[in-house]
Scaffold this motif. Sequence first.
Motif, mmCIF file in Angstrom:
data_model
loop_
_atom_site.group_PDB
_atom_site.id
_atom_site.type_symbol
_atom_site.label_atom_id
_atom_site.label_comp_id
_atom_site.label_asym_id
_atom_site.label_seq_id
_atom_site.Cartn_x
_atom_site.Cartn_y
_atom_site.Cartn_z
ATOM 1 N N MET A 90 -13.428 2.417 26.046
ATOM 2 C CA MET A 90 -13.770 2.364 24.652
ATOM 3 C C MET A 90 -14.373 0.993 24.376
ATOM 4 O O MET A 90 -13.859 -0.025 24.809
ATOM 5 C CB MET A 90 -12.523 2.583 23.797
ATOM 6 N N ALA A 91 -15.452 0.997 23.668
ATOM 7 C CA ALA A 91 -16.108 -0.258 23.297
ATOM 8 C C ALA A 91 -15.299 -0.979 22.228
ATOM 9 O O ALA A 91 -14.720 -0.358 21.344
ATOM 10 C CB ALA A 91 -17.515 0.028 22.777
ATOM 11 N N ILE A 92 -15.263 -2.284 22.360
ATOM 12 C CA ILE A 92 -14.570 -3.090 21.366
ATOM 13 C C ILE A 92 -15.532 -3.355 20.214
ATOM 14 O O ILE A 92 -16.616 -3.878 20.403
ATOM 15 C CB ILE A 92 -14.092 -4.426 21.963
ATOM 16 N N THR A 93 -15.124 -2.959 19.037
ATOM 17 C CA THR A 93 -15.920 -3.160 17.831
ATOM 18 C C THR A 93 -15.108 -4.013 16.857
ATOM 19 O O THR A 93 -13.894 -4.168 17.034
ATOM 20 C CB THR A 93 -16.245 -1.809 17.164
ATOM 21 N N PRO A 94 -15.753 -4.549 15.830
ATOM 22 C CA PRO A 94 -14.982 -5.296 14.824
ATOM 23 C C PRO A 94 -13.867 -4.441 14.201
ATOM 24 O O PRO A 94 -12.772 -4.938 13.941
ATOM 25 C CB PRO A 94 -16.035 -5.686 13.794
ATOM 26 N N ASN A 95 -14.133 -3.152 13.998
ATOM 27 C CA ASN A 95 -13.105 -2.258 13.446
ATOM 28 C C ASN A 95 -11.935 -2.124 14.418
ATOM 29 O O ASN A 95 -10.771 -2.122 14.001
ATOM 30 C CB ASN A 95 -13.715 -0.891 13.135
ATOM 31 N N GLU A 96 -12.230 -2.013 15.724
ATOM 32 C CA GLU A 96 -11.168 -1.892 16.724
ATOM 33 C C GLU A 96 -10.316 -3.164 16.751
ATOM 34 O O GLU A 96 -9.088 -3.100 16.853
ATOM 35 C CB GLU A 96 -11.761 -1.611 18.100
ATOM 36 N N ILE A 97 -10.945 -4.314 16.655
ATOM 37 C CA ILE A 97 -10.199 -5.577 16.624
ATOM 38 C C ILE A 97 -9.298 -5.613 15.387
ATOM 39 O O ILE A 97 -8.133 -6.010 15.469
ATOM 40 C CB ILE A 97 -11.157 -6.774 16.659
ATOM 41 N N ALA A 98 -9.822 -5.167 14.248
ATOM 42 C CA ALA A 98 -9.008 -5.126 13.031
ATOM 43 C C ALA A 98 -7.802 -4.216 13.203
ATOM 44 O O ALA A 98 -6.682 -4.564 12.798
ATOM 45 C CB ALA A 98 -9.858 -4.670 11.846
ATOM 46 N N ILE A 99 -8.005 -3.069 13.838
ATOM 47 C CA ILE A 99 -6.896 -2.128 14.074
ATOM 48 C C ILE A 99 -5.840 -2.774 14.964
ATOM 49 O O ILE A 99 -4.645 -2.682 14.711
ATOM 50 C CB ILE A 99 -7.420 -0.823 14.700
ATOM 51 N N ARG A 100 -6.285 -3.434 16.020
ATOM 52 C CA ARG A 100 -5.342 -4.008 16.984
ATOM 53 C C ARG A 100 -4.535 -5.174 16.425
ATOM 54 O O ARG A 100 -3.422 -5.420 16.883
ATOM 55 C CB ARG A 100 -6.092 -4.457 18.236
ATOM 56 N N PHE A 101 -5.099 -5.911 15.484
ATOM 57 C CA PHE A 101 -4.412 -7.106 15.005
ATOM 58 C C PHE A 101 -3.889 -7.009 13.574
ATOM 59 O O PHE A 101 -3.424 -7.995 13.017
ATOM 60 C CB PHE A 101 -5.319 -8.330 15.183
ATOM 61 N N THR A 102 -3.926 -5.827 12.997
ATOM 62 C CA THR A 102 -3.315 -5.607 11.688
ATOM 63 C C THR A 102 -1.813 -5.470 11.894
ATOM 64 O O THR A 102 -1.375 -4.798 12.820
ATOM 65 C CB THR A 102 -3.883 -4.315 11.056
ATOM 66 N N PRO A 103 -1.008 -6.099 11.052
ATOM 67 C CA PRO A 103 0.445 -5.939 11.206
ATOM 68 C C PRO A 103 0.826 -4.459 11.134
ATOM 69 O O PRO A 103 0.252 -3.705 10.354
ATOM 70 C CB PRO A 103 1.019 -6.710 10.010
ATOM 71 N N PRO A 104 1.779 -4.033 11.965
ATOM 72 C CA PRO A 104 2.142 -2.616 11.982
ATOM 73 C C PRO A 104 2.793 -2.171 10.681
ATOM 74 O O PRO A 104 3.525 -2.931 10.045
ATOM 75 C CB PRO A 104 3.127 -2.501 13.147
ATOM 76 N N LYS A 105 2.492 -0.938 10.308
ATOM 77 C CA LYS A 105 3.143 -0.340 9.145
ATOM 78 C C LYS A 105 4.498 0.190 9.606
ATOM 79 O O LYS A 105 4.628 0.685 10.724
ATOM 80 C CB LYS A 105 2.303 0.811 8.602
#
Length: 106
Positions: A1-16
Amino acid sequence: MAITPNEIAIRFTPPKTDADRVAIKAQISEAAGHLAHLIHELVPGSREESQAIKACEIAVHWAHCGIDRRYVARAERRPAPDPVPAEAECLEAMAAADLSARPDRL
């Protein structure tokens, strides 16, 4: 999977943390704990036993990350939009063409 700005945001957002996610993660942890106990009971104490239990820990870690990052709780789900009539007709035509080309696949 390509790393995109959205993917980085998903990975580093605090977990719900909500009841759905907590319950799912508890099920995963419990099952992995049972497996780790079974490995400990059946595999002679060794590097292999240690690595097998470590692999269970890693699997739980990544499963929890998947739940934290990708799971959509029922309260957050949006209903699927109704298909556009032209799209529905197109899909039906494609399905009919597939069936006529390979009737043995039914």
